[in-house]
Design a protein around this motif. Structure first.
Motif, PDB file in Angstrom:
ATOM      1  N   ARG A   1      35.695  52.709  51.427  1.00 17.93           N
ATOM      2  CA  ARG A   1      37.064  52.734  50.914  1.00 17.93           C
ATOM      3  C   ARG A   1      37.798  51.272  50.827  1.00 17.93           C
ATOM      4  NH1 ARG A   1      39.971  57.521  52.148  1.00 17.93           N
ATOM      5  NH2 ARG A   1      38.532  59.092  52.964  1.00 17.93           N
ATOM      6  N   ILE A   2      37.174  50.339  51.769  1.00 20.79           N
ATOM      7  CA  ILE A   2      37.333  48.946  51.519  1.00 20.79           C
ATOM      8  C   ILE A   2      37.104  48.449  50.162  1.00 20.79           C
ATOM      9  CG2 ILE A   2      37.334  46.454  52.513  1.00 20.79           C
ATOM     10  CD1 ILE A   2      36.590  47.888  55.287  1.00 20.79           C
ATOM     11  N   CYS A   3      35.849  48.868  49.756  1.00 25.18           N
ATOM     12  CA  CYS A   3      35.270  48.383  48.480  1.00 25.18           C
ATOM     13  C   CYS A   3      36.100  48.768  47.697  1.00 25.18           C
ATOM     14  CB  CYS A   3      34.043  48.964  48.389  1.00 25.18           C
ATOM     15  SG  CYS A   3      32.892  48.324  49.414  1.00 25.18           S
ATOM     16  N   ILE A   4      36.569  50.008  47.525  1.00 25.40           N
ATOM     17  CA  ILE A   4      37.484  50.638  46.405  1.00 25.40           C
ATOM     18  C   ILE A   4      38.806  49.897  46.368  1.00 25.40           C
ATOM     19  CG2 ILE A   4      38.548  52.709  45.753  1.00 25.40           C
ATOM     20  CD1 ILE A   4      36.270  54.492  46.909  1.00 25.40           C
ATOM     21  N   ALA A   5      39.396  49.813  47.603  1.00 26.79           N
ATOM     22  CA  ALA A   5      40.590  49.156  47.692  1.00 26.79           C
ATOM     23  C   ALA A   5      40.540  47.659  47.071  1.00 26.79           C
ATOM     24  CB  ALA A   5      40.831  48.983  49.157  1.00 26.79           C
ATOM     25  N   ARG A   6      39.381  47.012  47.214  1.00 25.45           N
ATOM     26  CA  ARG A   6      39.082  45.787  46.785  1.00 25.45           C
ATOM     27  C   ARG A   6      39.172  45.710  45.245  1.00 25.45           C
ATOM     28  NH1 ARG A   6      34.523  44.920  44.862  1.00 25.45           N
ATOM     29  NH2 ARG A   6      35.799  43.776  43.184  1.00 25.45           N
ATOM     30  N   ALA A   7      38.450  46.900  44.702  1.00 26.11           N
ATOM     31  CA  ALA A   7      38.406  46.756  43.290  1.00 26.11           C
ATOM     32  C   ALA A   7      39.945  47.394  42.660  1.00 26.11           C
ATOM     33  CB  ALA A   7      37.524  48.010  42.905  1.00 26.11           C
ATOM     34  N   LEU A   8      40.669  48.168  43.331  1.00 30.15           N
ATOM     35  CA  LEU A   8      41.846  48.723  42.733  1.00 30.15           C
ATOM     36  C   LEU A   8      42.817  47.560  43.052  1.00 30.15           C
ATOM     37  CD1 LEU A   8      41.981  52.157  44.101  1.00 30.15           C
ATOM     38  CD2 LEU A   8      41.525  51.449  41.908  1.00 30.15           C
ATOM     39  N   ALA A   9      42.808  46.721  43.804  1.00 31.37           N
ATOM     40  CA  ALA A   9      43.845  45.869  44.140  1.00 31.37           C
ATOM     41  C   ALA A   9      44.272  44.822  42.941  1.00 31.37           C
ATOM     42  CB  ALA A   9      43.471  44.961  45.318  1.00 31.37           C
ATOM     43  N   LEU A  10      43.002  44.733  41.819  1.00 30.34           N
ATOM     44  CA  LEU A  10      43.097  43.781  40.941  1.00 30.34           C
ATOM     45  C   LEU A  10      43.812  44.745  39.708  1.00 30.34           C
ATOM     46  CD1 LEU A  10      39.566  42.306  41.066  1.00 30.34           C
ATOM     47  CD2 LEU A  10      41.875  41.436  41.771  1.00 30.34           C
ATOM     48  N   LYS A  11      44.184  45.897  39.857  1.00 31.92           N
ATOM     49  CA  LYS A  11      44.895  46.814  38.806  1.00 31.92           C
ATOM     50  C   LYS A  11      43.996  46.791  37.692  1.00 31.92           C
ATOM     51  CE  LYS A  11      49.435  45.238  40.061  1.00 31.92           C
ATOM     52  NZ  LYS A  11      50.682  44.286  39.555  1.00 31.92           N
ATOM     53  N   PRO A  12      42.494  47.240  37.798  1.00 33.36           N
ATOM     54  CA  PRO A  12      41.652  47.464  36.805  1.00 33.36           C
ATOM     55  C   PRO A  12      41.945  48.730  35.846  1.00 33.36           C
ATOM     56  CG  PRO A  12      40.849  48.456  38.796  1.00 33.36           C
ATOM     57  CD  PRO A  12      42.113  48.013  39.058  1.00 33.36           C
ATOM     58  N   GLU A  13      41.359  48.557  34.777  1.00 32.54           N
ATOM     59  CA  GLU A  13      41.620  49.771  33.952  1.00 32.54           C
ATOM     60  C   GLU A  13      40.284  50.558  33.915  1.00 32.54           C
ATOM     61  OE1 GLU A  13      42.682  48.398  30.047  1.00 32.54           O
ATOM     62  OE2 GLU A  13      44.088  47.064  30.643  1.00 32.54           O
ATOM     63  N   PHE A  14      39.056  49.799  34.176  1.00 31.60           N
ATOM     64  CA  PHE A  14      37.869  50.457  34.030  1.00 31.60           C
ATOM     65  C   PHE A  14      36.921  50.135  35.308  1.00 31.60           C
ATOM     66  CE2 PHE A  14      33.647  49.763  32.351  1.00 31.60           C
ATOM     67  CZ  PHE A  14      32.937  51.026  32.421  1.00 31.60           C
ATOM     68  N   ILE A  15      36.208  51.025  35.825  1.00 33.78           N
ATOM     69  CA  ILE A  15      35.394  50.593  37.381  1.00 33.78           C
ATOM     70  C   ILE A  15      34.167  51.176  36.854  1.00 33.78           C
ATOM     71  CG2 ILE A  15      35.270  51.084  39.566  1.00 33.78           C
ATOM     72  CD1 ILE A  15      38.284  51.420  39.706  1.00 33.78           C
ATOM     73  N   VAL A  16      33.109  50.611  37.120  1.00 34.42           N
ATOM     74  CA  VAL A  16      31.762  50.908  37.256  1.00 34.42           C
ATOM     75  C   VAL A  16      31.361  51.452  38.513  1.00 34.42           C
ATOM     76  CG1 VAL A  16      29.486  50.313  37.043  1.00 34.42           C
ATOM     77  CG2 VAL A  16      31.258  49.421  35.302  1.00 34.42           C
ATOM     78  N   CYS A  17      31.271  52.381  38.906  1.00 35.45           N
ATOM     79  CA  CYS A  17      30.759  52.925  40.275  1.00 35.45           C
ATOM     80  C   CYS A  17      29.399  53.059  40.155  1.00 35.45           C
ATOM     81  CB  CYS A  17      31.465  54.439  40.641  1.00 35.45           C
ATOM     82  SG  CYS A  17      33.228  54.450  40.319  1.00 35.45           S
ATOM     83  N   ASP A  18      28.833  52.333  40.968  1.00 35.06           N
ATOM     84  CA  ASP A  18      27.168  52.106  40.743  1.00 35.06           C
ATOM     85  C   ASP A  18      26.821  52.905  42.253  1.00 35.06           C
ATOM     86  OD1 ASP A  18      24.930  51.424  40.625  1.00 35.06           O
ATOM     87  OD2 ASP A  18      25.076  49.525  40.626  1.00 35.06           O
ATOM     88  N   GLU A  19      26.427  54.092  41.804  1.00 33.52           N
ATOM     89  CA  GLU A  19      26.146  54.857  43.090  1.00 33.52           C
ATOM     90  C   GLU A  19      27.098  54.638  44.422  1.00 33.52           C
ATOM     91  OE1 GLU A  19      22.185  55.810  43.539  1.00 33.52           O
ATOM     92  OE2 GLU A  19      21.420  54.873  41.949  1.00 33.52           O
TER      93      GLU A  19
END
Lengths: 328, 335
Positions: free
Chosen positions: B174-192
């Motif tokens: 969840r922290i990793c997801i929050a970290r990625a989302l905090a940057l307001k991305p449009e596209f996320i690579v979810c690597d396993e």
């Protein structure tokens, strides 16, 4: 943390008892003791008593007529009260002699230590950042030369270049010929000038291992997933290296440096001897050779305390820099 | 690569990511002087598009180049050749400054939540550091913003001052997801993102990802070897084998009508929760060939039970069998 400290201090005490016991035993068993040498000398004077008589008399006056175990406890009972006796060789209190020479060694070691850190760590980081590049290879080769070649080799080269050929520095000694006539400031500068070559020797010899150590740790950290995370965040490379990666190599480096702190007071025997710096390494070497038990006992015990203290400092620092250790 | 000019990528309005003939070869060093003696073709000519707001699943066995594809798209690894367009912009042309900007738009969640968080930083800093770096929110809103992101991902505000080692695997992800989302991305690579987690936690994380996708109109490239997870989350699927895509299409099409023999073998390996159910498994013989020395012709022919003479000589072309369902296999040549 408090419990940890108390426990560690108690263990250290026990260790010191055993260390001092072993060293005392070794010193007493050494061939050609101080007393024998002195008895020989005195017996050769014209009209003197025989060697055996001198030996018995000197043994009694230096307290060597009792057994090793009894002798140890006699020494230990005084040592715990802070009485380390007089140095046999220098005929002055051990502590006095010690405090008059230790600062030469400390100044020497500290300057070298400081230089090592500011050269080796950035070099190690640079080598790791550009692994297998020309930079990496040249830094590694220099480091390996430093590790492999002995200090007297460098010292000799330095002396030949800077003292013999260029005539910039004095060949040896801690002060120059005109030292007494100089102003206080000039005296300090004169001593600093005499420290240049010994410090350079120690730095070159010591730099390699710290640099290799930094490089290895940095490489490991740079290959870790959280560095990839930091890059993926879009942080500038400078920040990735200095903030994320460097924080993580601090633990092993601090542990290593903490362990070398006692070395700052331990003296550099070979280098001090080569440059005739009257530091603790040079002094205690002479005392060991002559079998000066009180001085050697104090010096050895002092070194043991420094090593134990170094490990303790490293452990405490470890907790300061690593949040995972801090919690426990 | 003369063919690159020919099929120059045309940007389509609804695509957020367009990958064309992406290749990543890793040099193999060896020999006395450490010269380059060969190359590992980790990603070999991969092309696909992802529509804005959708999820593409990328499946395949270990070592087939799924993760390398994801990382090469984000330029965490530099590609060997090919084009990656993000919102119509060529990612590989971006200079350092532009790339850092792009990094906020394209994020990644790594497989291992244990090693991908810096052990030396508190969670609030891990999540917020890059937000400050890129000035994504005004200073006075920064704290509230981070709190909000954390709450969205099922974390509590008091977690900010804690360190990653104090969290469980699910919370770390969840922290990793929050970290990625905090940057307001449009596209996320979810690597396993769920491979390292317990099954019950996997479901939570998958549902969280889906929820966030709807809320924020995110696009995912979901890399996984777990087919049931991929079926659950993906709109389209790409099946990779030995660095190349062998089959792509809508999730329903691929699951109801897998065409490539490799896809079929893969699907027959999905474990079924019913022990009495008889399934006709296709067991693949042998190991995946070395990507340093891939077989000639169709890369799969060494393990394919439908292998024909032509397969050993000629690499199959991509063929559309309807509804954007693409397959690379000589079995479908006659159509």
């Amino acid at each position: 943390m408090k419990k940890f400290l108390v426990k560690r201090l108690l263990i250290s005490m026990v260790l010191l008892v055993f260390v001092s016991m072993i060293i005392y035993g070794i010193m007493r068993c050494m061939p050609a003791s101080f007393v024998e040498t002195k008895a020989m000398e005195l017996a050769q004077k014209p009209g003197a008593k025989s060697y055996e008589e001198w030996l018995a008399q000197l043994n009694a006056s230096y307290g060597l007529d009792s057994g090793i175990i009894q002798g140890y406890f006699t020494w230990a009972s005084k040592a715990v009260r802070g009485q380390f006796g007089d140095s046999w060789n220098y005929n002055q209190p051990v502590l006095q002699k010690f405090s008059s020479v230790i600062w030469y060694s400390f100044a020497l070691a500290f300057s070298a230590f400081f230089l090592e850190i500011i050269i080796a760590i950035p070099a190690g980081v640079a080598a790791a950042r550009k692994q297998y590049s020309a930079t990496d290879y040249s830094i590694t080769v220099i480091a390996l030369i430093g590790i492999s070649l002995p200090s007297f080799f460098f010292a000799t080269i330095l002396k030949w270049v800077f003292a013999v050929k260029l005539n910039w520095l004095d060949l040896y000694g801690i002060v120059g010929r005109m030292h007494q006539q100089m102003s206080p400031m000039g005296q300090i500068l004169d001593m600093a000038k005499h420290m240049i070559m010994p410090v350079a020797t120690l730095t070159i010899v010591g730099i390699g291992s710290l640099m290799r150590y930094t490089r290895t740790n940095m490489l490991e950290v740079l290959n870790s997933d959280y560095i990839r995370t930091a890059r993926a965040k879009g942080l500038p490379e400078r920040k990735v290296i200095n903030y994320h990666a460097f924080r993580n190599i601090l633990i092993p480096i601090i542990t290593l440096l903490g362990g070398t702190l006692p070395g700052l007071f331990g003296g550099a025997l070979i280098t001090e001897t080569l440059f005739q710096i009257p530091g603790i390494g040079y002094t205690s070497y002479q005392c060991i050779v002559l079998g000066d038990i009180p001085f050697v006992m104090f010096y050895m015990l002092f070194s043991a305390v420094l090593i134990l203290a170094g490990n303790l400092i490293a452990d405490i620092l470890y907790a300061v820099v690593d949040p995972r250790v801090r919690v426990n | 690569m003369g063919s690159e000019e020919k099929d120059k990528l045309v940007h389509q309005e609804d695509s957020i990511l367009e990958v064309s003939h992406l290749k990543k070869y890793f040099p193999v060093k060896g020999g006395f002087f450490g010269g380059v003696t060969g190359e590992v073709k980790a990603v070999d000519d991969v092309s696909f598009r992802i529509k804005r707001g959708s999820t593409m699943g990328l499946v395949g066995e270990s070592g087939c180049g799924k993760s390398t594809t994801g990382r090469t798209i984000l330029r965490l690894i530099e590609k060997t050749s090919g084009t990656v367009l993000f919102n119509g912009e060529d990612v590989s042309q971006a200079d350092k400054k532009k790339l850092r900007e792009l990094r906020t738009k394209m994020q990644i969640i790594f497989q291992d939540p244990y090693s991908s968080l810096s052990p030396r930083l508190p969670v609030g800093e891990i999540i917020g550091e890059a937000v400050r770096q890129h000035n994504l929110v005004p200073k006075e809103q920064y704290n509230d913003y981070i709190t909000q992101v954390m709450l969205n991902c099922g974390l509590q505000e008091y977690h900010k001052d804690r360190y990653p080692h104090e969290f469980s695997g699910g919370q770390r992800q969840r922290i990793c997801i929050a970290r990625a989302l905090a940057l307001k991305p449009e596209f996320i690579v979810c690597d396993e993102p769920v491979s390292a987690l317990d099954v019950s936690i996997q479901a939570q994380i998958i549902n969280l990802l889906k929820e966030l996708q709807e809320k924020m109109n995110l696009t995912y490239l979901f890399i996984s070897h777990d087919l049931s997870v991929v079926e659950h989350i993906s709109d389209t699927i790409g099946v990779m084998y030995l660095g190349g895509l062998v089959e792509t299409g809508e999730t329903e099409d691929i699951f109801s009508n897998p065409l490539h023999p490799y896809t079929r073998a893969l699907f027959s390996a999905i474990p079924m929760p019913d022990p009495d159910m008889k399934i006709n498994r296709t067991i693949l013989e042998g190991d995946i060939p070395s990507p340093a020395n891939p077989p000639k012709g169709c890369k799969f022919h060494t393990r394919c039970k439908d292998c024909m003479a032509v397969c050993k000589e000629v690499a199959p072309e991509e063929r559309d069998v309807g509804n954007g369902h693409m397959v690379r296999c000589h079995l479908y040549d006659q159509g």
